[in-house]
Design a protein around this motif. Sequence first.
Motif, PDB file in Angstrom:
ATOM      1  N   LEU A 119       0.812  -1.214   0.000  1.00  0.00           N
ATOM      2  CA  LEU A 119       0.000   0.000   0.000  1.00  0.00           C
ATOM      3  C   LEU A 119       0.849   1.270   0.000  1.00  0.00           C
ATOM      4  CD1 LEU A 119      -2.867   1.140   0.091  1.00  0.00           C
ATOM      5  CD2 LEU A 119      -2.790   0.986   2.585  1.00  0.00           C
ATOM      6  N   PHE A 120       2.047   1.208   0.609  1.00  0.00           N
ATOM      7  CA  PHE A 120       2.839   2.419   0.811  1.00  0.00           C
ATOM      8  C   PHE A 120       4.209   2.367   0.141  1.00  0.00           C
ATOM      9  CE2 PHE A 120       0.282   1.959   4.798  1.00  0.00           C
ATOM     10  CZ  PHE A 120      -0.576   3.029   4.577  1.00  0.00           C
ATOM     11  N   GLN A 121       4.739   3.563  -0.139  1.00  0.00           N
ATOM     12  CA  GLN A 121       6.118   3.710  -0.591  1.00  0.00           C
ATOM     13  C   GLN A 121       6.914   4.440   0.487  1.00  0.00           C
ATOM     14  OE1 GLN A 121       6.707   6.851  -3.718  1.00  0.00           O
ATOM     15  NE2 GLN A 121       4.451   6.843  -3.820  1.00  0.00           N
ATOM     16  N   ALA A 122       8.222   4.402   0.377  1.00  0.00           N
ATOM     17  CA  ALA A 122       9.089   4.886   1.451  1.00  0.00           C
ATOM     18  C   ALA A 122       9.127   6.407   1.564  1.00  0.00           C
ATOM     19  CB  ALA A 122      10.503   4.359   1.239  1.00  0.00           C
ATOM     20  N   HIS A 123       9.159   6.879   2.811  1.00  0.00           N
ATOM     21  CA  HIS A 123       9.487   8.269   3.123  1.00  0.00           C
ATOM     22  C   HIS A 123       9.836   8.359   4.603  1.00  0.00           C
ATOM     23  CE1 HIS A 123       9.697  12.543   3.446  1.00  0.00           C
ATOM     24  NE2 HIS A 123       8.691  12.584   4.310  1.00  0.00           N
ATOM     25  N   LYS A 141      12.756   0.456   6.149  1.00  0.00           N
ATOM     26  CA  LYS A 141      12.098   0.804   4.879  1.00  0.00           C
ATOM     27  C   LYS A 141      11.312   2.115   4.940  1.00  0.00           C
ATOM     28  CE  LYS A 141      11.717  -4.029   3.441  1.00  0.00           C
ATOM     29  NZ  LYS A 141      10.802  -5.125   3.014  1.00  0.00           N
ATOM     30  N   HIS A 142      10.898   2.520   6.135  1.00  0.00           N
ATOM     31  CA  HIS A 142      10.190   3.789   6.326  1.00  0.00           C
ATOM     32  C   HIS A 142       8.928   3.907   5.484  1.00  0.00           C
ATOM     33  CE1 HIS A 142      13.555   5.188   8.712  1.00  0.00           C
ATOM     34  NE2 HIS A 142      14.384   4.895   7.724  1.00  0.00           N
ATOM     35  N   ARG A 143       8.178   2.809   5.397  1.00  0.00           N
ATOM     36  CA  ARG A 143       6.932   2.869   4.635  1.00  0.00           C
ATOM     37  C   ARG A 143       5.794   3.498   5.426  1.00  0.00           C
ATOM     38  NH1 ARG A 143       6.751  -3.355   3.027  1.00  0.00           N
ATOM     39  NH2 ARG A 143       7.673  -3.418   5.125  1.00  0.00           N
ATOM     40  N   ASN A 295       1.965   4.926  -5.910  1.00  0.00           N
ATOM     41  CA  ASN A 295       1.339   5.565  -7.075  1.00  0.00           C
ATOM     42  C   ASN A 295       0.631   6.870  -6.740  1.00  0.00           C
ATOM     43  OD1 ASN A 295       2.028   3.397  -8.949  1.00  0.00           O
ATOM     44  ND2 ASN A 295       0.518   2.198  -7.809  1.00  0.00           N
ATOM     45  N   ALA A 296       1.037   7.504  -5.633  1.00  0.00           N
ATOM     46  CA  ALA A 296       0.452   8.801  -5.278  1.00  0.00           C
ATOM     47  C   ALA A 296       0.666   9.792  -6.410  1.00  0.00           C
ATOM     48  CB  ALA A 296       1.094   9.332  -4.000  1.00  0.00           C
ATOM     49  N   GLY A 297      -0.372  10.553  -6.729  1.00  0.00           N
ATOM     50  CA  GLY A 297      -0.275  11.528  -7.810  1.00  0.00           C
ATOM     51  C   GLY A 297       0.606  12.705  -7.459  1.00  0.00           C
ATOM     52  N   ASN A 298       0.680  13.047  -6.173  1.00  0.00           N
ATOM     53  CA  ASN A 298       1.503  14.165  -5.735  1.00  0.00           C
ATOM     54  C   ASN A 298       2.397  13.685  -4.594  1.00  0.00           C
ATOM     55  OD1 ASN A 298       2.671  16.584  -5.053  1.00  0.00           O
ATOM     56  ND2 ASN A 298       0.762  17.645  -4.539  1.00  0.00           N
ATOM     57  N   ALA A 299       3.419  12.925  -4.948  1.00  0.00           N
ATOM     58  CA  ALA A 299       4.310  12.355  -3.935  1.00  0.00           C
ATOM     59  C   ALA A 299       5.041  13.436  -3.150  1.00  0.00           C
ATOM     60  CB  ALA A 299       5.313  11.408  -4.589  1.00  0.00           C
ATOM     61  N   LEU A 305       3.150  16.533   3.684  1.00  0.00           N
ATOM     62  CA  LEU A 305       2.030  16.292   4.584  1.00  0.00           C
ATOM     63  C   LEU A 305       2.409  15.303   5.690  1.00  0.00           C
ATOM     64  CD1 LEU A 305      -0.922  16.794   5.309  1.00  0.00           C
ATOM     65  CD2 LEU A 305      -1.574  15.049   3.636  1.00  0.00           C
ATOM     66  N   LEU A 306       3.159  14.267   5.351  1.00  0.00           N
ATOM     67  CA  LEU A 306       3.623  13.316   6.356  1.00  0.00           C
ATOM     68  C   LEU A 306       4.534  13.992   7.380  1.00  0.00           C
ATOM     69  CD1 LEU A 306       4.363  10.104   4.266  1.00  0.00           C
ATOM     70  CD2 LEU A 306       2.703  10.306   6.128  1.00  0.00           C
ATOM     71  N   ASP A 307       5.420  14.863   6.914  1.00  0.00           N
ATOM     72  CA  ASP A 307       6.281  15.607   7.829  1.00  0.00           C
ATOM     73  C   ASP A 307       5.437  16.439   8.795  1.00  0.00           C
ATOM     74  OD1 ASP A 307       8.428  14.566   6.459  1.00  0.00           O
ATOM     75  OD2 ASP A 307       8.928  16.416   5.396  1.00  0.00           O
ATOM     76  N   PHE A 308       4.351  16.998   8.292  1.00  0.00           N
ATOM     77  CA  PHE A 308       3.433  17.799   9.113  1.00  0.00           C
ATOM     78  C   PHE A 308       2.758  16.941  10.181  1.00  0.00           C
ATOM     79  CE2 PHE A 308      -1.170  19.039   9.343  1.00  0.00           C
ATOM     80  CZ  PHE A 308      -1.022  20.144  10.180  1.00  0.00           C
ATOM     81  N   LEU A 309       2.292  15.734   9.809  1.00  0.00           N
ATOM     82  CA  LEU A 309       1.604  14.864  10.761  1.00  0.00           C
ATOM     83  C   LEU A 309       2.519  14.439  11.910  1.00  0.00           C
ATOM     84  CD1 LEU A 309      -0.414  12.518   8.351  1.00  0.00           C
ATOM     85  CD2 LEU A 309      -1.239  14.547   9.576  1.00  0.00           C
ATOM     86  N   ALA A 310       3.807  14.325  11.627  1.00  0.00           N
ATOM     87  CA  ALA A 310       4.760  13.922  12.654  1.00  0.00           C
ATOM     88  C   ALA A 310       5.380  15.120  13.375  1.00  0.00           C
ATOM     89  CB  ALA A 310       5.871  13.075  12.035  1.00  0.00           C
TER      90      ALA A 310
END
Length: 372
Positions: A119-123, A141-143, A295-299, A305-310
Motif C-alpha cells: 500500500l505504501f512507498q518509502a518516506h 524501509k520507512h513505509r 502511485n500517489a499523484g503528488n508524492a 504532509l507526512l512531515d506535518f503529521l509527525a
Amino acid sequence: MSTTRSGSTTRSGSTKKVTFTAVAVGIGLVAVSACGSSDGGSGTSDSKSVTLVSHDSFNVSKDVLKDFEKRSGYKVKVLKDGDAGAAVNKAILSKDNPQGDVFFGVDNTLLSRALDNGLFQAHEVKDSEKIKAEFRVDEGKHRVTPVDSGDICVNYDKKYFADKKLAPPKSFADLTKPAYKDLLVTENASTSSPGLGFLLGTAAEYGDDGWESYWKKLKANGVKVVDGWEQAYNEEFSGSAGGKKAKGDRPLVVSYASSPPVEVLYGKPQPKQAPTGVATGTCFRQVEYAGLLSNAGNAKGGKALLDFLAGQEFQEDMPLNMFVNPVREGTKLPKLFTEHGVTVDAPQTMDPKKIADNREPWIKSWTSLVLK
C-alpha cells in the motif's frame, strides 16, 4: 473535532435477545470507486493540492491546517472513508489508482495487511528520531510513520451504574457475569478497528485456546455487535451525548481510554467530571500510522504532509481533536485531556507478527462464532 471513530450504517438482525449486525465489508467485498490522479500515479504531478485519505476520525484545527498550507503551498483535501478497517480495505483495492496521496489511520492491528499488499512507498519524515522508540516500526524501509497511540477499552455510563447501585466492570472476565447481561455493545471485528482491537485484547488475555470460549460466554451474556464505533458510541451507548439523544440503552461500549474528555469538552453545560468511566482491565494498546500511498499523484506534497503529521504543531493539536496520545517526544498535553483521560498502566499488547499470522483466521472464527 469530529469525535467519530467510524462512519457506518446499520444493517441489523436479531437472534433471541441479542442483536447482531451482519458482516458488511470484507477485504474481497468492498466496492471501490477510486478517483486516481490525472498523471496515472507517477508521483511527478506538480499539483498544488494534496489529498489525505483517512478513517472518519481524522480532525485538525483549522488554523493549524491553514498554517501548514501557507508554509507548504499545498491545499489539503481530506477524504474520510468510514471506519479504519473498511478504509484500509478500500485503499488496498484501489492502490494502483489511489484516491489520494497519503493514508492516515492504519493501526497495529491492520498494519501487516497494508504492508504485505504494497500500500505504501518509502518516506522518512523530518525529525524522525523524535518519534518515541517504542512506536517505531519498519525503520529499515520507512513505509509508515507512527502518528498517535491510544488504548481501546470498555467505557461505562457512570449514572447508570450509580442508579442501579451496581459496580461497573473492571475486567474482561467481569463482562461475562450475569450482572452485566445485555449491557455491552461492541464493534464488528471484521469492519472496525476498535472492534478488532477488542478481539485481540481478549486473545491476548485468554490465549489461542481460550478466546473463543470467552466469546461464547460474552455472546450468551447478550453482547450486541454493530458495524463501527460511530454507531456503537454515539447511538447505542447511554453514556455519550449522542447516545442520550438517540436513546441508546447500552451502558457499556468498546471505545477508548481517552473518550471521557470528549464528554467533558463537548458537554453543554460542561461538566466538572466526566460522565463516563473506563474499565482499565479491558484495554488493548493501539498505534496509528500514516504513509505515502504507492502511485500517489503528488508524492512531493504527500511527503510534506507526512512531515506535518509527525511535526510538533500537529502532534500538540491532536489530543483535543482526535482524543489520542501524540508519539513525538516532548509534546505537551492539554490539561483537560490529562485531567479527564485515563492512563492505562498495563494494556494488553500483541507482537505484530502474531497479529499478522492470526488476524484473518481469528476474524473468520469470530464471525462464525458471534455473528451467525
